[in-house]
Design an enzyme around this catalytic site. Structure first.
Site, mmCIF file in Angstrom:
data_model
loop_
_atom_site.group_PDB
_atom_site.id
_atom_site.type_symbol
_atom_site.label_atom_id
_atom_site.label_comp_id
_atom_site.label_asym_id
_atom_site.label_seq_id
_atom_site.Cartn_x
_atom_site.Cartn_y
_atom_site.Cartn_z
ATOM 1 C CG LEU A 65 71.167 47.721 11.915
ATOM 2 C CD1 LEU A 65 69.779 48.103 11.430
ATOM 3 C CD2 LEU A 65 71.141 46.333 12.537
ATOM 4 N N PRO A 66 74.428 46.829 8.859
ATOM 5 C CG PRO A 66 74.072 44.974 7.501
ATOM 6 C CD PRO A 66 73.476 45.730 8.649
ATOM 7 C CE LYS A 171 84.390 52.573 9.689
ATOM 8 N NZ LYS A 171 85.324 51.837 10.519
ATOM 9 C CE LYS A 240 78.790 49.759 4.942
ATOM 10 N NZ LYS A 240 79.142 50.225 6.291
HETATM 11 P P1 NDP Z 1 77.786 41.957 10.166
HETATM 12 O O1 NDP Z 1 77.469 41.679 8.759
HETATM 13 O O2 NDP Z 1 78.648 41.008 10.930
HETATM 14 O O3 NDP Z 1 76.418 42.089 11.019
HETATM 15 C C1 NDP Z 1 75.371 42.879 10.550
HETATM 16 C C2 NDP Z 1 74.278 42.972 11.598
HETATM 17 O O4 NDP Z 1 73.157 43.649 11.040
HETATM 18 C C3 NDP Z 1 73.744 41.601 12.052
HETATM 19 O O5 NDP Z 1 73.291 41.719 13.370
HETATM 20 C C4 NDP Z 1 72.562 41.394 11.088
HETATM 21 O O6 NDP Z 1 71.585 40.506 11.565
HETATM 22 C C5 NDP Z 1 72.004 42.794 11.041
HETATM 23 N N1 NDP Z 1 71.212 43.034 9.844
HETATM 24 C C6 NDP Z 1 71.580 42.868 8.554
HETATM 25 N N2 NDP Z 1 70.581 43.239 7.726
HETATM 26 C C7 NDP Z 1 69.561 43.635 8.525
HETATM 27 C C8 NDP Z 1 68.254 44.120 8.264
HETATM 28 N N3 NDP Z 1 67.800 44.277 7.007
HETATM 29 N N4 NDP Z 1 67.456 44.427 9.309
HETATM 30 C C9 NDP Z 1 67.905 44.269 10.587
HETATM 31 N N5 NDP Z 1 69.134 43.806 10.903
HETATM 32 C C10 NDP Z 1 69.943 43.499 9.876
HETATM 33 O O7 NDP Z 1 78.366 43.423 10.224
HETATM 34 P P2 NDP Z 1 79.401 44.055 11.271
HETATM 35 O O8 NDP Z 1 78.942 43.804 12.644
HETATM 36 O O9 NDP Z 1 80.780 43.683 10.882
HETATM 37 O O10 NDP Z 1 79.237 45.609 10.897
HETATM 38 C C11 NDP Z 1 78.190 46.421 11.411
HETATM 39 C C12 NDP Z 1 78.534 47.865 11.071
HETATM 40 O O11 NDP Z 1 79.779 48.204 11.710
HETATM 41 C C13 NDP Z 1 78.757 48.099 9.560
HETATM 42 O O12 NDP Z 1 78.302 49.365 9.212
HETATM 43 C C14 NDP Z 1 80.277 48.002 9.414
HETATM 44 O O13 NDP Z 1 80.712 48.717 8.276
HETATM 45 C C15 NDP Z 1 80.735 48.595 10.720
HETATM 46 N N6 NDP Z 1 82.054 48.182 11.197
HETATM 47 C C16 NDP Z 1 82.457 46.865 11.220
HETATM 48 C C17 NDP Z 1 83.723 46.526 11.678
HETATM 49 C C18 NDP Z 1 84.232 45.114 11.736
HETATM 50 O O14 NDP Z 1 85.435 44.934 11.997
HETATM 51 N N7 NDP Z 1 83.422 44.097 11.523
HETATM 52 C C19 NDP Z 1 84.675 47.561 12.140
HETATM 53 C C20 NDP Z 1 84.110 48.889 12.157
HETATM 54 C C21 NDP Z 1 82.876 49.179 11.681
HETATM 55 P P3 NDP Z 1 71.689 38.909 11.285
HETATM 56 O O15 NDP Z 1 72.540 38.364 12.388
HETATM 57 O O16 NDP Z 1 70.284 38.463 11.310
HETATM 58 O O17 NDP Z 1 72.330 38.743 9.933
#
Ligand code: NDP
Length: 299
Positions: A65-66, A171, A240
């Protein structure tokens, strides 16, 4: 091995794709159900209508999740999800979280006989698709061994960083460096453009010299000079991460003014560019401040 994967965002989706199929039995859940249903159909895995339904019977629950805020909220909402996770299961949190919240979660879960590992990942969407992520984890070795096959399905370099929260701390610092490198490279290139040096020429020299970084070697040539700015990792998430690093420095009494300033600059970039901007788009803020475009003129 029965797995529940919660959070099919930009990075969660390709990670989960490596768990679709034997020896894993995967159930996915996503806040926006349509994404989970599309994933389940494509990969022929089970989809749950709620997080509570997803974790029932799971030996490993993965959250991506975020931030830790959403992980904590999901687990503690009405006490339902935490109560639904099986005794003996492990929560593998692949969110880039904050160490204090991870420690709190670990201790709450331990009271219920559930293990916790913070396991943020690095390498971006390309490494996630290739199953080659770097995984930095914190927690107990015996607990980790129970989830190792899962982590090995999407990770290549897998490193134990210390107790719970250590993966999150590493991280946050890694991403603080990424943020500072993007900002400093953009400032340098804006300055050089005003001094009459073409950004392509500047990068050619910097990348054969000691000022190079992943930003100068890859991100800026591929995404800024071309004006492509693909959206792979939200700027809000990098803000963040550097914010977590800055707060950790304050909490531990470590003098880290560059990280603190980088956190302020990324917060400003988020205000200007919004929630959906990509992390590299912070360069646009520096371009606007200086009235220059960091491009090679052919885009
Ligand atoms: P995204 O913003 O693409 O996706 C976030 C996910 O969390 C979605 O599935 C979203 O659901 C869900 N979500 C958001 N808010 C809530 C909530 N309140 N309750 C339940 N589910 C929720 O993020 P990323 O996939 O890019 O990142 C996820 C994690 O991985 C983060 O911590 C990020 O820092 C880390 N990360 C990301 C990288 C990247 O390249 N993207 C690389 C390495 C780490 P919905 O689809 O409904 O919005």
């Amino acid at each position: 091995m029965r797995i529940a994967f919660l959070g099919l965002g930009a990075i969660g989706r390709p990670m989960a794709s490596h768990l679709a199929g034997a020896p894993f039995e995967l159930t996915v859940w996503n806040r926006s159900g349509a994404k989970a249903r599309a994933f389940a159909k494509h990969h022929n895995v089970a989809v749950a209508e709620s997080a509570v339904e997803a974790v029932k019977g799971a030996e490993v629950v993965i959250t991506c999740l975020p931030s830790s805020v959403e992980v904590l909220a999901l687990l503690s909402k009405d006490g339902k999800l935490i109560g639904a996770i099986e005794r003996g299961a492990v929560l593998l949190d692949c969110t880039s979280g904050d160490p204090a919240t991870s420690r709190l979660l670990a201790s709450e879960l331990e009271k219920r006989g559930i293990g916790f590992i913070d396991a943020p990942v690095s390498g971006g969407v390309v490494a996630a698709e290739g199953g080659k992520l770097t995984v930095m984890w914190g927690g107990d070795e015996e607990v980790f061994e129970r989830v190792r096959p899962v982590v090995e399905a999407f990770g290549k370099k897998i490193v134990h960083c210390g107790p719970v929260g250590a993966g999150d701390a590493l991280k946050a610092v890694n991403n603080a460096l990424l943020a500072v490198h993007i900002l400093s490279a953009a400032e340098g290139l804006a300055l050089l453009k005003k001094a009459g040096v073409d950004p392509s020429v500047a990068l050619d020299v910097i990348n054969a010299s000691s000022g190079r970084s992943n930003s100068s070697e890859n991100l800026i040539p591929q995404r800024v000079l071309t004006r492509a700015f693909p959206r792979t990792f939200r700027l809000a998430l990098l803000e963040k991460d550097i914010g977590i690093a800055a707060s950790l420095a304050t909490e531990l009494g470590v003098a880290a003014p560059l990280i603190a300033l980088g956190a302020e600059r990324y917060a400003e970039a988020r205000r200007q560019l919004g929630e959906e901007a990509d992390h590299v788009e912070a360069v646009k803020m520096i371009e606007a401040e200086n009235g220059v475009e960091i491009s090679d003129g052919t885009a």
